[in-house]
Design an enzyme around this catalytic site. Sequence first.
Site, PDB file in Angstrom:
ATOM      1  N   ARG A  57     -18.844 -15.364   8.095  1.00 48.97           N
ATOM      2  CA  ARG A  57     -18.176 -14.150   7.577  1.00 48.97           C
ATOM      3  C   ARG A  57     -18.650 -12.923   8.338  1.00 48.97           C
ATOM      4  O   ARG A  57     -17.889 -12.006   8.611  1.00 48.97           O
ATOM      5  CB  ARG A  57     -18.432 -13.976   6.074  1.00 48.97           C
ATOM      6  N   LYS A  91       2.050 -10.453  15.050  1.00 49.02           N
ATOM      7  CA  LYS A  91       3.267 -10.067  15.752  1.00 49.02           C
ATOM      8  C   LYS A  91       3.096 -10.233  17.268  1.00 49.02           C
ATOM      9  O   LYS A  91       2.846 -11.318  17.717  1.00 49.02           O
ATOM     10  CB  LYS A  91       3.652  -8.636  15.352  1.00 49.02           C
TER      11      LYS A  91
HETATM   12  C1  LIG Z   1       3.550  -7.338   9.692  1.00 49.10           C
HETATM   13  C2  LIG Z   1       3.041  -5.971   9.657  1.00 49.10           C
HETATM   14  C3  LIG Z   1       1.888  -5.650   8.927  1.00 49.10           C
HETATM   15  C4  LIG Z   1       1.169  -6.664   8.069  1.00 49.10           C
HETATM   16  O1  LIG Z   1       0.616  -7.703   8.810  1.00 49.10           O
HETATM   17  P1  LIG Z   1       0.356  -9.163   8.184  1.00 49.10           P
HETATM   18  O2  LIG Z   1      -0.264  -9.885   9.337  1.00 49.10           O
HETATM   19  O3  LIG Z   1       1.666  -9.706   7.757  1.00 49.10           O
HETATM   20  O4  LIG Z   1      -0.559  -8.996   7.041  1.00 49.10           O
HETATM   21  C5  LIG Z   1       1.455  -4.342   8.957  1.00 49.10           C
HETATM   22  N1  LIG Z   1       2.098  -3.403   9.666  1.00 49.10           N
HETATM   23  C6  LIG Z   1       3.201  -3.679  10.382  1.00 49.10           C
HETATM   24  C7  LIG Z   1       3.875  -2.585  11.129  1.00 49.10           C
HETATM   25  C8  LIG Z   1       3.716  -4.963  10.398  1.00 49.10           C
HETATM   26  O5  LIG Z   1       4.823  -5.220  11.092  1.00 49.10           O
END
Ligand SMILES: *Cc1c(COP(=O)(O)O)cnc(C)c1O
Length: 406
Positions: free
Chosen positions: A71, A220
């Site tokens: 952690r 992403k």
């Molecule tokens: C997807 C997203 C998040 C959240 O990310 P997760 O990995 O789904 O928790 C935050 N900000 C933006 C702009 C996103 O596209």
Amino acid sequence: MAAKKTAKTKTTAAAKAKKAPTPAHHAYETECVHRGVKVDTLYKSATTPIYPTSTFAFAEPGKAGPYDYTRSGNPTRSALEANLAQLEGGTSARATCTGMSAISTLTYMWKAGDHIITGNDIYGGTHRLFTTLCPRHGVEVSFVNMRDPKVVEKAIKKNTKAIWIETPSNPLLNIVDLEAIAKIAKKHKLMTFIDNTFLGPMLQKPFDYGIDVIVHSTTKYINGHSDVVGGAIITRDKKIDQEVAFLVNALGTACSPWDAFLVLRGVKTMPMRMKAHVENAAAIAEYLDGHKKVAHVYYPGLKTHPEHELAKRQMLGMGGMVSFDIKGGLKAGEKFVGALEIFTLAESLGGVESLIEMPYTMSHTSMSVAARREAGIKPGNIRCSIGIENPDDLIRDMERAFAKVG
Ligand SMILES: *Cc1c(COP(=O)(O)O)cnc(C)c1O
């Protein structure tokens, strides 16, 4: 003459490279592939090993090695963090288990009585966190039209501590002027945070504008293969980084070594993927713009986008996201997305495959109807995350689907 010049430059560069102490700073693409890699001194593996251990042996009581408990720290995660820090030109990075865990961790930098300013069109999950959980802890958040720096400055109160920026926004791709907002923040001694997920670290450089903390959903573009969820917090100030490291450990929001391995694998191809995303999104936007079944296209690369000039100045590429309002609203939109074959009807973005979704009834339902309306998100809005497929195939797929809408 020109050839001679190139040859001379090359010789000088080669001589410099020989003399340069390690680790040298290479071009972006090279850093993406190599930073945090080849850390295995035992077997010298070409990729970074996964250390699937919860704990590490102490040399003697009270004398831990570089790692004591996963952690708090893990070599695979450290390798990813070294890579992520260089992506943004920061000094340190902390890899978390999701983008939301990175964001929720940062909200612990604020205490009861603090006031935060953000945009009224931020990511739905962040909007939910800021409207439900932050108030539970006594942190008040104002949602304003961040495209107008004057509105932001006007919203500053005595107890304002930070400005939370997101640009381009989701799903309408509004652009916030980073230079103007950072200037206001500096004047009023406020910390600045940016969620840089939508463009990724290659196409927007918030540290160049003096932003303090950069956050990513590595789910992403950074990972880019839709096969892991992850987040990152990148800083370039030792004190801030120490606070972030403390919070990640205290809250337990760090990512697992398995996920760290996957994100580190994904990031190596990010520069090539981003080029394809940008080119393909431009082709799709051009196709949609002026299409007889499309009411409006949201894409910063279009001359008609209200912040097109700002986007050209501030962004190193227009990104891979395009959204549009379909004529006929929700019903027509549902028919259209249902008829697509290559595009997957799904939330999320930034993967190699093209995804499509309807924010009003999908990704943005955590925002109230009033909040969606205020942000300008219409029921017939369609958001596309353009993948790296052949753009002609994507356009043919859309054309087929438009024909079925009638
Ligand atoms: C997807 C997203 C998040 C959240 O990310 P997760 O990995 O789904 O928790 C935050 N900000 C933006 C702009 C996103 O596209």
